[in-house]
Design a protein around this motif. Sequence first.
Motif, short mmCIF file in Angstrom:
data_model
loop_
_atom_site.label_atom_id
_atom_site.label_comp_id
_atom_site.label_asym_id
_atom_site.label_seq_id
_atom_site.Cartn_x
_atom_site.Cartn_y
_atom_site.Cartn_z
N PHE A 74 0.83 -1.20 0.00
CA PHE A 74 0.00 0.00 0.00
C PHE A 74 0.87 1.26 0.00
O PHE A 74 1.81 1.38 0.77
CB PHE A 74 -0.91 -0.01 1.22
N HIS A 75 0.48 2.22 -0.85
CA HIS A 75 1.20 3.49 -1.00
C HIS A 75 0.23 4.62 -0.65
O HIS A 75 -0.78 4.81 -1.34
CB HIS A 75 1.69 3.66 -2.43
N HIS A 76 0.54 5.38 0.40
CA HIS A 76 -0.40 6.37 0.92
C HIS A 76 -0.38 7.69 0.16
O HIS A 76 0.55 7.99 -0.60
CB HIS A 76 -0.13 6.64 2.41
N GLY A 77 -1.39 8.50 0.41
CA GLY A 77 -1.53 9.80 -0.23
C GLY A 77 -0.90 10.92 0.58
O GLY A 77 -0.44 10.73 1.70
N TRP A 78 -0.91 12.10 -0.01
CA TRP A 78 -0.39 13.32 0.62
C TRP A 78 -1.46 13.88 1.54
O TRP A 78 -2.64 13.90 1.17
CB TRP A 78 -0.06 14.33 -0.47
N PRO A 79 -1.11 14.36 2.74
CA PRO A 79 0.18 14.39 3.43
C PRO A 79 0.19 13.34 4.54
O PRO A 79 0.64 13.61 5.65
CB PRO A 79 0.17 15.80 4.02
N LEU A 80 -0.33 12.16 4.26
CA LEU A 80 -0.67 11.19 5.30
C LEU A 80 0.47 10.21 5.58
O LEU A 80 1.63 10.56 5.47
CB LEU A 80 -1.97 10.49 4.91
N SER A 81 0.13 9.01 6.00
CA SER A 81 1.12 8.00 6.35
C SER A 81 0.54 6.63 6.08
O SER A 81 -0.62 6.50 5.64
CB SER A 81 1.51 8.13 7.84
N SER A 82 1.31 5.60 6.36
CA SER A 82 0.82 4.23 6.17
C SER A 82 -0.38 3.92 7.05
O SER A 82 -1.14 2.99 6.76
CB SER A 82 1.95 3.24 6.46
N ASP A 83 -0.60 4.71 8.11
CA ASP A 83 -1.76 4.49 8.97
C ASP A 83 -3.07 4.70 8.23
O ASP A 83 -4.12 4.21 8.66
CB ASP A 83 -1.73 5.45 10.17
N ASP A 84 -3.03 5.42 7.11
CA ASP A 84 -4.26 5.66 6.36
C ASP A 84 -4.81 4.39 5.73
O ASP A 84 -5.94 4.37 5.25
CB ASP A 84 -4.01 6.72 5.28
N TRP A 85 -4.01 3.32 5.75
CA TRP A 85 -4.42 2.05 5.16
C TRP A 85 -4.91 1.04 6.21
O TRP A 85 -5.03 -0.15 5.91
CB TRP A 85 -3.26 1.44 4.39
N ASP A 86 -5.19 1.49 7.42
CA ASP A 86 -5.60 0.57 8.48
C ASP A 86 -6.72 -0.38 8.04
O ASP A 86 -6.66 -1.59 8.26
CB ASP A 86 -6.06 1.34 9.72
N ALA A 87 -7.76 0.18 7.45
CA ALA A 87 -8.94 -0.63 7.09
C ALA A 87 -8.59 -1.68 6.05
O ALA A 87 -9.12 -2.80 6.08
CB ALA A 87 -10.06 0.27 6.57
N GLN A 88 -7.69 -1.35 5.13
CA GLN A 88 -7.31 -2.31 4.09
C GLN A 88 -6.28 -3.32 4.61
O GLN A 88 -6.35 -4.51 4.28
CB GLN A 88 -6.74 -1.57 2.88
N MET A 89 -5.34 -2.87 5.43
CA MET A 89 -4.32 -3.80 5.91
C MET A 89 -4.93 -4.87 6.81
O MET A 89 -4.59 -6.05 6.70
CB MET A 89 -3.22 -3.03 6.66
N LEU A 90 -5.84 -4.49 7.67
CA LEU A 90 -6.50 -5.49 8.52
C LEU A 90 -7.37 -6.42 7.68
O LEU A 90 -7.41 -7.64 7.91
CB LEU A 90 -7.35 -4.79 9.59
N PHE A 91 -8.06 -5.87 6.71
CA PHE A 91 -8.94 -6.68 5.85
C PHE A 91 -8.14 -7.74 5.11
O PHE A 91 -8.49 -8.93 5.11
CB PHE A 91 -9.67 -5.76 4.86
N PHE A 92 -7.05 -7.35 4.46
CA PHE A 92 -6.27 -8.31 3.70
C PHE A 92 -5.49 -9.26 4.61
O PHE A 92 -5.27 -10.43 4.27
CB PHE A 92 -5.33 -7.59 2.73
N LEU A 93 -5.07 -8.77 5.76
CA LEU A 93 -4.39 -9.63 6.73
C LEU A 93 -5.31 -10.77 7.15
O LEU A 93 -4.91 -11.94 7.21
CB LEU A 93 -3.99 -8.81 7.96
#
Length: 325
Positions: A74-93
């Motif tokens: 996952f590659h995050h948007g401006w000006p955020l961080s990898s935390d913006d992918w929480d919902a997707q990372m948990l889902f795919f995990l």
Amino acid sequence: MDQKHEFLLSRRQALLAGATLSLATTLPVFASETLNALQQEGTIPMTETYVTTKDGVDIFYKDWGPKDAQPIVFHHGWPLSSDDWDAQMLFFLLNGYRVIAHDRRGHGRSQQVSEGHDLDHYAADASAVFEKLDLRNAVHIGHSTGGGEVARYVANFGEPQGRVAKAVLVAAIPPIMVKTEAYPGGLPIEVFDGFRSALAANRAQFFRDVPAGPFYGFNRDGATVHEGVIQNWWRQGMMGGAKAHYDGIKAFSETDQTEDLKNISVPTLVMHGDDDQIVPIAASAEISVKLLKNGTLKVYKGFSHGMLTVNADVINPDLLAFVKS
């Protein structure tokens, strides 16, 4: 222990209990139980660490899940961080995948360096992480500026190195956001000059106004406003460096990625909301899919730029279906 310390301890215990209860009610019960069970069994290793790039920048990344599973990156948007992918990372995990996400240089927990805030460095930094982890057969998913990072990485590093299986561009910036002769439908440069002025004048307020307004469509009549989502966007933004964010505006608005898109041959899903007020669909996704050799466009009626967060219940299954297809 005196009375004051007893009060602080009990308050801390109460806050921890409250956080635990909040997490349990946020995740579906079955998902929470599954995650806990797998962690206890030791089948989901969860690590957070850094890699140092060739020019000496420390890049933070997360690497969760079985190391022999297919990687979803996952590659995050401006000006955020990898935390913006929480919902997707948990889902795919929870669906058995290995999930990886990094904080772009100057963003989140990565080093706040002065230079290198452009798509060439973004892609090279990402490649440094994936080369260290020796990722193969990976699916790269990028949101907004992260979509531009995916396009440049896949075209210049991922495919030449044989590391990429598929790509997804979500509400992404390619081919270029600013109005040019080649792309007259882009936004005037004055829009981005306004971003720079607002950031330089009062970054904290600017980073409150964006998520509270157009980013998630909370400025639309009848919208359900999620205060926690706004605060989390602000938190992520303020973790990063002002210099990186200021320079990043030029990177995400003025970089022409026409050739990147043309050079990508892996199956690529382009996902975009038709009510995206940040990256208008007509100047981005509708053009990008025509430049890709193997692209598919999926449009979401009424969805905002931040649909990955506020519409995760719809977006996540579609991402999974594409990964499995």
